[in-house]
Design a protein around this motif. Sequence first.
Motif, PDB file in Angstrom:
ATOM      1  N   ARG A  12      47.896  44.520  25.995  1.00 48.01           N
ATOM      2  CA  ARG A  12      48.659  43.131  25.665  1.00 48.01           C
ATOM      3  C   ARG A  12      49.841  42.891  26.128  1.00 48.01           C
ATOM      4  O   ARG A  12      50.365  41.280  25.991  1.00 48.01           O
ATOM      5  CB  ARG A  12      48.636  43.560  23.961  1.00 48.01           C
ATOM      6  N   THR A  13      50.329  44.159  26.124  1.00 48.86           N
ATOM      7  CA  THR A  13      52.602  43.130  26.452  1.00 48.86           C
ATOM      8  C   THR A  13      51.960  42.410  27.845  1.00 48.86           C
ATOM      9  O   THR A  13      52.641  41.621  28.108  1.00 48.86           O
ATOM     10  CB  THR A  13      52.995  44.193  27.068  1.00 48.86           C
ATOM     11  N   LEU A  14      50.757  42.962  28.852  1.00 47.08           N
ATOM     12  CA  LEU A  14      51.357  42.119  30.126  1.00 47.08           C
ATOM     13  C   LEU A  14      50.040  40.264  30.279  1.00 47.08           C
ATOM     14  O   LEU A  14      50.819  39.584  29.905  1.00 47.08           O
ATOM     15  CB  LEU A  14      50.051  43.066  31.024  1.00 47.08           C
ATOM     16  N   PRO A  65      52.203  35.351  30.246  1.00 49.62           N
ATOM     17  CA  PRO A  65      52.566  33.745  29.284  1.00 49.62           C
ATOM     18  C   PRO A  65      54.177  33.277  30.461  1.00 49.62           C
ATOM     19  O   PRO A  65      54.609  32.269  29.694  1.00 49.62           O
ATOM     20  CB  PRO A  65      52.328  33.982  28.039  1.00 49.62           C
ATOM     21  N   TYR A  66      55.064  34.242  29.556  1.00 49.29           N
ATOM     22  CA  TYR A  66      56.373  33.851  29.838  1.00 49.29           C
ATOM     23  C   TYR A  66      56.677  33.742  31.159  1.00 49.29           C
ATOM     24  O   TYR A  66      57.438  32.746  31.998  1.00 49.29           O
ATOM     25  CB  TYR A  66      57.096  35.224  29.385  1.00 49.29           C
ATOM     26  N   MET A 118      48.032  37.099  40.998  1.00 49.69           N
ATOM     27  CA  MET A 118      48.021  35.178  41.445  1.00 49.69           C
ATOM     28  C   MET A 118      47.723  34.845  40.163  1.00 49.69           C
ATOM     29  O   MET A 118      47.287  35.400  39.960  1.00 49.69           O
ATOM     30  CB  MET A 118      47.563  34.797  42.373  1.00 49.69           C
ATOM     31  N   LEU A 119      48.833  33.809  39.793  1.00 45.98           N
ATOM     32  CA  LEU A 119      49.405  33.676  38.237  1.00 45.98           C
ATOM     33  C   LEU A 119      47.971  31.952  38.806  1.00 45.98           C
ATOM     34  O   LEU A 119      48.901  31.483  39.547  1.00 45.98           O
ATOM     35  CB  LEU A 119      49.826  33.020  37.535  1.00 45.98           C
ATOM     36  N   ALA A 120      47.573  31.443  37.718  1.00 48.98           N
ATOM     37  CA  ALA A 120      46.922  30.027  38.152  1.00 48.98           C
ATOM     38  C   ALA A 120      47.765  29.283  37.553  1.00 48.98           C
ATOM     39  O   ALA A 120      48.400  29.747  36.294  1.00 48.98           O
ATOM     40  CB  ALA A 120      45.462  29.785  37.168  1.00 48.98           C
ATOM     41  N   ASP A 121      47.250  27.825  37.711  1.00 49.82           N
ATOM     42  CA  ASP A 121      48.531  26.996  36.860  1.00 49.82           C
ATOM     43  C   ASP A 121      48.240  26.710  35.691  1.00 49.82           C
ATOM     44  O   ASP A 121      46.767  27.067  35.726  1.00 49.82           O
ATOM     45  CB  ASP A 121      48.067  26.197  37.882  1.00 49.82           C
TER      46      ASP A 121
END
Length: 211
Positions: A149-151, A157-158, A208-211
């Motif tokens: 949940r922390t992740l 999101p941060y 990898m983080l999506a836009d």
Amino acid sequence: MNFRHAVMPEIKQLSELTATAFNDYALYQKTIRQTFRHEAAYQQFMQRLHDVHIATNVHQQKVFIVEEKNKILAIVILEADTLPKTTLWQYIKNGGLKMLPYFFHNNLAQFLALLDEAEKLPQQQSQANWHVNLLAVNPDNQGQHIGSRTLTDFIIPYVKSKGAQSLSLITNTQRNVTFYQKNNFKITDERTLDFKGQQVKNWSLVQMLAD
């Protein structure tokens, strides 16, 4: 649960939580722990090590906590190229002089070099990359999905709100590798670190983080 910056009066509590959470971690047990004859001396070292590390990062506003009903459930330290770089002077200013005996008696310089080697690789991905320097769950709350949940609810999101394109971290146990893979991280490097003939596995993982 709430996610916020840690503040200075919480440093001691946070370092105690972190030292307890990582007490049996392979990165410590298979390396610098072997230089201590007595468990009490090792525990004191762990407390002082995390005191300095957390105090320095709290001053730079890199430390976050996850809390619920005024109880700290997890502590997180985040790094990025866009954040201030930590200098040796800042470590000294935040209690680093207390670590001097460990340089002479416990090969602390070699241990810190090992940590630096482990951390460098995943942070070389790109300028937009963010790195989880530390994620420790309160031992009282382990097994309650606090780490996941922390992740997913807070860290990702941060960092995305700050423009991150990827999130990296390292770990030293197969169990943690499995945990992070379940949370959409992929292994980018696997190697063995050496400390005075003692070896410990080290995995680098990135999402990898999506836009």
